[in-house]
Design a protein around this motif. Structure first.
Motif, PDB file in Angstrom:
ATOM      1  N   ARG A 228       0.825  -1.197   0.000  1.00 43.11           N
ATOM      2  CA  ARG A 228       0.000   0.000   0.000  1.00 43.11           C
ATOM      3  C   ARG A 228       0.869   1.260   0.000  1.00 43.11           C
ATOM      4  NH1 ARG A 228      -4.513   1.688   4.485  1.00 43.11           N
ATOM      5  NH2 ARG A 228      -2.686   2.295   5.665  1.00 43.11           N
ATOM      6  N   PHE A 229       0.395   2.285  -0.635  1.00 39.17           N
ATOM      7  CA  PHE A 229       1.068   3.584  -0.506  1.00 39.17           C
ATOM      8  C   PHE A 229       0.040   4.668  -0.209  1.00 39.17           C
ATOM      9  CE2 PHE A 229       0.280   2.874  -5.029  1.00 39.17           C
ATOM     10  CZ  PHE A 229      -0.339   4.048  -5.416  1.00 39.17           C
ATOM     11  N   THR A 230       0.541   5.774   0.344  1.00 37.56           N
ATOM     12  CA  THR A 230      -0.325   6.881   0.749  1.00 37.56           C
ATOM     13  C   THR A 230      -0.267   7.978  -0.293  1.00 37.56           C
ATOM     14  OG1 THR A 230       0.536   6.412   2.936  1.00 37.56           O
ATOM     15  CG2 THR A 230      -0.913   8.314   2.727  1.00 37.56           C
ATOM     16  N   VAL A 231      -1.414   8.554  -0.583  1.00 35.29           N
ATOM     17  CA  VAL A 231      -1.448   9.749  -1.431  1.00 35.29           C
ATOM     18  C   VAL A 231      -1.981  10.885  -0.579  1.00 35.29           C
ATOM     19  CG1 VAL A 231      -2.489  10.842  -3.436  1.00 35.29           C
ATOM     20  CG2 VAL A 231      -1.809   8.450  -3.540  1.00 35.29           C
ATOM     21  N   ARG A 232      -1.207  11.981  -0.508  1.00 35.96           N
ATOM     22  CA  ARG A 232      -1.686  13.133   0.266  1.00 35.96           C
ATOM     23  C   ARG A 232      -1.603  14.379  -0.594  1.00 35.96           C
ATOM     24  NH1 ARG A 232      -1.936  13.169   6.565  1.00 35.96           N
ATOM     25  NH2 ARG A 232      -3.370  14.753   5.847  1.00 35.96           N
ATOM     26  N   CYS A 233      -2.472  15.319  -0.277  1.00 36.28           N
ATOM     27  CA  CYS A 233      -2.317  16.629  -0.901  1.00 36.28           C
ATOM     28  C   CYS A 233      -1.255  17.369  -0.110  1.00 36.28           C
ATOM     29  CB  CYS A 233      -3.618  17.415  -0.884  1.00 36.28           C
ATOM     30  SG  CYS A 233      -3.395  19.067  -1.574  1.00 36.28           S
ATOM     31  N   ASP A 234      -0.275  17.943  -0.813  1.00 33.75           N
ATOM     32  CA  ASP A 234       0.858  18.551  -0.128  1.00 33.75           C
ATOM     33  C   ASP A 234       0.943  20.058  -0.386  1.00 33.75           C
ATOM     34  OD1 ASP A 234       3.035  18.267   1.561  1.00 33.75           O
ATOM     35  OD2 ASP A 234       4.434  18.269  -0.114  1.00 33.75           O
ATOM     36  N   GLU A 235      -0.111  20.647  -0.890  1.00 35.43           N
ATOM     37  CA  GLU A 235      -0.101  22.106  -1.050  1.00 35.43           C
ATOM     38  C   GLU A 235      -1.425  22.606  -0.492  1.00 35.43           C
ATOM     39  OE1 GLU A 235       2.133  24.721  -1.283  1.00 35.43           O
ATOM     40  OE2 GLU A 235       2.939  23.596  -2.982  1.00 35.43           O
ATOM     41  N   LEU A 236      -1.344  23.569   0.392  1.00 34.35           N
ATOM     42  CA  LEU A 236      -2.553  24.040   1.086  1.00 34.35           C
ATOM     43  C   LEU A 236      -3.636  24.407   0.069  1.00 34.35           C
ATOM     44  CD1 LEU A 236      -3.996  24.832   3.652  1.00 34.35           C
ATOM     45  CD2 LEU A 236      -2.886  27.043   3.538  1.00 34.35           C
ATOM     46  N   TYR A 245      -6.688  12.962   1.349  1.00 36.20           N
ATOM     47  CA  TYR A 245      -5.728  11.881   1.153  1.00 36.20           C
ATOM     48  C   TYR A 245      -6.483  10.614   0.808  1.00 36.20           C
ATOM     49  CZ  TYR A 245      -6.997  10.756   6.007  1.00 36.20           C
ATOM     50  OH  TYR A 245      -7.674  10.482   7.160  1.00 36.20           O
ATOM     51  N   ASN A 246      -5.792   9.712   0.137  1.00 38.98           N
ATOM     52  CA  ASN A 246      -6.318   8.366  -0.018  1.00 38.98           C
ATOM     53  C   ASN A 246      -5.152   7.410  -0.182  1.00 38.98           C
ATOM     54  OD1 ASN A 246      -5.618   8.672  -2.718  1.00 38.98           O
ATOM     55  ND2 ASN A 246      -7.700   9.241  -3.307  1.00 38.98           N
ATOM     56  N   TYR A 247      -5.457   6.172  -0.468  1.00 35.80           N
ATOM     57  CA  TYR A 247      -4.421   5.154  -0.514  1.00 35.80           C
ATOM     58  C   TYR A 247      -4.438   4.464  -1.860  1.00 35.80           C
ATOM     59  CZ  TYR A 247      -4.578   5.944   4.461  1.00 35.80           C
ATOM     60  OH  TYR A 247      -4.552   6.546   5.687  1.00 35.80           O
ATOM     61  N   GLY A 248      -3.315   3.918  -2.229  1.00 40.89           N
ATOM     62  CA  GLY A 248      -3.233   3.145  -3.455  1.00 40.89           C
ATOM     63  C   GLY A 248      -2.458   1.868  -3.174  1.00 40.89           C
ATOM     64  N   HIS A 249      -2.420   1.002  -4.169  1.00 37.45           N
ATOM     65  CA  HIS A 249      -1.714  -0.264  -3.992  1.00 37.45           C
ATOM     66  C   HIS A 249      -0.865  -0.562  -5.203  1.00 37.45           C
ATOM     67  CE1 HIS A 249      -5.190  -0.596  -1.297  1.00 37.45           C
ATOM     68  NE2 HIS A 249      -4.359  -1.277  -0.528  1.00 37.45           N
ATOM     69  N   VAL A 250       0.293  -1.096  -4.947  1.00 36.83           N
ATOM     70  CA  VAL A 250       1.064  -1.700  -6.029  1.00 36.83           C
ATOM     71  C   VAL A 250       0.748  -3.186  -5.984  1.00 36.83           C
ATOM     72  CG1 VAL A 250       3.340  -2.166  -6.953  1.00 36.83           C
ATOM     73  CG2 VAL A 250       2.871   0.027  -5.869  1.00 36.83           C
TER      74      VAL A 250
END
Lengths: 305, 649
Positions: A228-236, A245-250
């Motif tokens: 699993r990997f995390t996806v986050r928004c990194d700019e206000l 944020y959400n999650y993805g998978h390889v």
């Protein structure tokens, strides 16, 4: 003035002795610490090695840390030494020795710091153009990119306050989750429908701003590491930035293809309502954008979907 | 003589040499803080009425029920009313009417009340700035504790999401705006004339205005809190900032006012240091604080107008929908990013440089040695200031803007390490074979170097593009700039305040309390911000109220440390206020045995600083010399003035 000449000579000799003491302690500590940094801590440094870009970040991080350690220890050891040895005794209101400069010390400092800085700049540039920086947003047409004929293309569409993913190679379908196949080069086309966001897939080593009206491209190549990997928004991006944020998978290639085809079938009804695939979307056309420039939008159409 | 350029000119009131045919008048009234509030209120109401009269029929206003034109006009007219209420407009209007205004007489003895007025006495302005800046700093610091409280838990929320973003934005904006003047305001205005042997600053009215711009700026920014705040943070990225409500207009105007304050202060500082140095105060003898402030002032003069441009564009986009920053209409969100960071990166050095100048200024006093490599120190500051204009795009490495130029910006960013390193060289050389006195200010000074080291080396990670992909926009960056700004600038200010209180107020702060507060501040500061590097590396972005559960323990540790840090700072402030208001332990003249010219006049500083313009004889750093002689001739004979000012050595 013979006496003071002699005192000066003695002081010079004493300076040299003290200098070597400091250098010896510094040298030993730096060798030990750098060894630990590289071999013990290094393999565990973030963001891991799930993709080639993540591994590149980890490698660069290790190199920089190994270079930073000598600097830290130089100041610490010198500072500790000086505070122990040159501290005024209680009640001593005297002054120190007059030293207004030292050509040799200053010269060594200038040259050493310049060499180090130029090395760092060269190293960073080398890493960037040798495709270790391809996980960063490289603009609409990056000049440093992997030499792969047909990467898997995923369009990351950011809007307040979620990410959706569009798959031009799968009939232009749109999904809300992100699965990636192992051992594959992936191209992310990152864009936004409203304000500036940033697509940060932490474990993948990918980070690219999502700008409205701009396509920002980032690449990565997954390895055989699944998970699993995390996806986050990194700019206000507004009040719910913290919840974007959400999650993805390889996953394995076969698992990926079955997932993708299942999604394609499942979303077929939605896909045909979507605007045609394009690298960017004007907000009023897509119905997003918060209605800030509403019906009198000269570029857009009032039609909403 | 065509133009009177000697430092003594303009000191005496012109009443002694009144020209015929001019009609001299006193100011119509003397304003103060409270009349300014009244004036501001009247202006605000008028502007609001005007805005509604003009724009209440606009379709945007009708559709949204919110009239940005009225918000902007009320704030603009409010500012005019504020300055009218202060009495700042007396002088220009009297001049326009052909009258010759007389300056109010300077008082010999400091009074409490005059600090609430529009005073053009540099010592009053310095003290005004000191307490103003402390207030702004404490308010913004309190907001930081609000942020940390929210981050105690990844899921349980103290604040609503919009309140959290408001607090984050307020904290960041207030600190980044206001603290640009935390050295130049108090120390620059009070000390620079004393240090360079002048009776006044070059432009006393600009000086007064520069302070009185900060107060409405602070009030307007704070007022955003109960108008929905602004969700764009201190960086104000468009188009997010275009979406915002009235709080965003407050941000726009408040930042603009502070920009005016900075521009006025830097014009004044530059003119003073260039023109008002006493005879014999050569560039090579100038106190390093003066070097630092003139460098800072030049940097401000060149960078802050770009911010004004950007804010103006934002105001137009918000108020009258010009769409310059809006991608869909021919504008670009990149425009704001460029304008903002073209100011924003020099700005962070505007914060760092005065801190370093102050540190380097005080270090020799406690090391009892001359500054090591004086010229290198000045060159380092000038180098940092110059390079600061060439690095702004490193904030935009991930933006996709101009990606092919990243190697260049990587190079320029790395180059900054060289002049910054000079400042370490100077400090380390100055300590070698000194007789180091570990008094309270010295503890803070040494902490500056400890803290800035962390900030400096982590800057290297930010400048390297592949690594920046990991740390950009994360808590790592946040920890990085807190080490460079709070750990450096604010620690230098704590040292400076402690050090100069005897000269400003004639009292000593309590040493025991000072030492306790130092250790609490120092340890808890590091305990707060070092773990934040790890939190960032482990994947927590900035400005979020939800984070990964695995990071909870680290975040809780940081929050508790932050509370302790707040307590330590409170202790320091209590020490200051208590010493001034209650104990008032009288200080001996020059308690630190400094050789600086500013300490030669003694407390209380006479109203004109120097009876005569002194003749400076040597550098202020002759510690350890056998017979250094006096730093200046405070009662020079006329021949001596002529020789020194005319001679070329």
């Amino acid at each position: 003035m013979a006496a003071s000449q002699q005192a000066l000579a003695e002081r010079k000799q004493d300076d040299r002795r003290r200098g070597w003491q400091i250098f010896a302690v510094w040298f030993v500590l730096v060798v030990i610490t750098d060894y630990l940094v590289w071999f013990v801590w290094g393999p565990h440094m973030p963001p891991g090695t799930m993709t080639n870009t993540a591994a590149a970040q980890q490698f660069d991080f290790k190199v920089l840390t190994a270079m930073v350690v000598p600097v830290l220890f130089m100041v610490w050891i010198y500072g500790g030494y000086v505070l122990i040895n040159f501290r005024a005794k209680p009640g001593d209101r005297g002054d120190g020795v007059v030293i207004t400069g030292n050509r040799k010390v200053q010269g060594i400092w200038y040259v050493a710091s310049t060499v180090m800085v130029l090395f760092l700049a060269w190293f960073g540039t080398f890493e960037l153009i040798s495709n270790n920086g391809i996980g960063t947003g490289g603009g609409p047409s990056p000049i440093w990119k992997p030499n792969v004929k047909s990467p898997l293309v995923i369009q990351v569409i950011a809007q307040q306050w979620r990410f959706t993913y569009r798959w031009p190679q799968f009939g232009g379908m749109e999904t809300t989750s992100l699965d990636l196949p192992a051992n594959t080069t992936v191209k992310f086309d990152v864009t936004s429908l409203d304000v500036i966001h940033d697509f940060w897939a932490y474990q993948l080593g990918v980070k690219a701003d999502a700008n409205p009206g701009v396509n920002n491209v980032a690449y990565t190549t997954t390895t055989s590491q699944l998970g699993r990997f995390t996806v986050r928004c990194d700019e206000l991006c507004g009040i719910w930035h913290g919840a974007m944020y959400n999650y993805g998978h390889v996953v394995s290639r076969s698992a990926f293809y079955s997932w993708a085809h299942q999604m394609q079938v499942q979303n077929a009804g939605v896909t045909k309502l979507l605007p045609p695939f394009s690298l960017t979307y004007t907000p009023s056309y897509s119905g997003a954008g918060g209605g800030y420039y509403p019906s009198y939008d000269p570029n857009g159409s009032t039609q909403t979907y | 003589m065509a133009v009177e350029m000697t430092p003594a000119s303009g000191v005496k009131s012109p009443s002694g040499s009144r020209a015929d045919g001019l009609k001299y008048v006193k100011p119509w009234f003397t304003g103060n803080f409270f009349t300014a509030l009244i004036g501001g209120g009247i202006g605000y109401a008028f502007g609001h009425w005007l805005g509604n009269a003009i724009a209440s029929g606009y379709s945007v206003t009708v559709n949204s029920g919110y009239n940005d034109v009225a918000v902007y006009l009320s704030l603009l007219f409010g500012i005019v009313g504020w300055f009218a209420g202060l009495g700042a407009l007396n002088y220009p209007i009297q001049k326009l009417l052909g009258l010759e205004p007389l300056d109010p007489p300077k008082s010999e003895k400091r009074t409490f009340w005059e600090h609430w007025t529009y005073s053009s006495d540099h010592k009053v302005v310095g003290v005004q700035y000191l307490f103003g800046m402390l207030l702004y700093f404490l308010v913004a610091g309190l907001l930081a504790l609000g942020i940390r409280t929210e981050l105690l838990s990844p899921t349980y929320h103290i604040w609503a999401p919009e309140t959290y973003i408001e607090i984050v934005g307020e904290h960041g904006t207030m600190m980044m705006m206001m603290m640009t003047s935390v050295v130049m305001g108090p120390f620059g205005n009070f000390l620079i004339p004393l240090m360079i042997g002048s009776k006044k600053m070059a432009f006393p009215r600009l000086e007064a205005a520069s302070f009185w711009f900060t107060v409405p700026s602070f009030l307007i920014l704070l007022s955003a809190l109960w108008q929905g705040g602004f969700q764009s943070g201190w960086t104000g990225y468009a188009p997010l900032s275009i979406q915002g409500g009235p709080g965003q207009s407050d941000y726009d105007v408040a930042f603009m006012l502070m920009a005016f304050s900075m521009i006025l202060a830097s014009i004044n500082m530059t003119a003073t240091i260039i023109n008002y140095r006493a005879p014999g105060m050569r560039w090579s003898r100038m106190p390093i604080l003066a070097w630092g402030l003139i460098t800072t002032a030049f940097t401000m003069l060149l960078s802050v107008p770009v911010l004004v441009d950007g804010l103006y564009v934002m105001g137009l986009d918000r108020g009258v929908r010009t769409a310059m920053l809006y991608a869909g209409h021919g504008g670009s969100s990149f425009l704001w990013e460029n304008l903002f960071w073209f100011f924003g990166h020099p700005e962070v050095y505007l914060l760092a440089l005065p801190g370093f100048a102050l540190t380097t200024e005080l270090l020799p006093v406690f090391a009892r040695k001359p500054i090591f490599a004086y010229k290198t120190s000045a060159a380092g500051m000038i180098g940092v200031a110059t390079l600061s204009f060439f690095v702004w795009q490193h904030h935009l490495f991930m933006s996709g803007m101009n990606p092919d130029m990243r190697p260049l910006f990587m190079l320029t960013t790395e180059l900054i390490s060289i002049p910054t390193g000079f400042l370490y060289l100077v400090a380390m050389g100055t300590l070698w074979r000194g007789k180091i006195r570990l008094e309270v200010p010295m503890l803070f000074l040494l902490a500056v170097f400890w803290n800035f080291l962390w900030g400096g080396v982590t800057g290297v990670y930010n400048s390297d593009v592949p690594v920046d992909a990991l740390v950009h926009g994360s808590f790592f960056v946040m920890a990085h700039f807190h080490f460079t700004i709070m750990g450096q600038l604010m620690f230098a200010v704590f040292a400076g305040v402690y050090y100069y209180v005897p000269l400003l107020f004639g009292v000593r702060m309590n040493d025991k309390l000072g030492k306790i507060s130092f250790w609490i501040i120092f340890i808890s500061f590091n305990s707060t911000f070092l773990p934040l590097f790890m939190i960032g590396l482990l994947g927590q972005p900035r400005r979020v109220f939800e984070y990964a559960v695995r990071l909870q323990h680290l975040n809780q540790w940081v929050t508790v440390s932050a509370y302790v840090l707040g307590f330590g700072i409170l202790l320091y402030v209590i020490n200051l206020v208590w010493s001034l208001a209650v104990t008032r332990t009288p200080s001996e003249q020059n308690p630190w045995e400094s050789q600086g010219l500013e300490w030669q006049v003694g407390y209380p500083v006479p109203k004109d600083n120097f009876e005569k313009i002194p003749v400076v004889l040597r550098s202020p750093y002759y510690y350890g010399y056998e017979n250094p002689g006096p730093i200046a001739d405070l009662d020079p004979s006329a021949e001596r003035v002529a020789v020194v000012s005319g001679g070329d050595e």
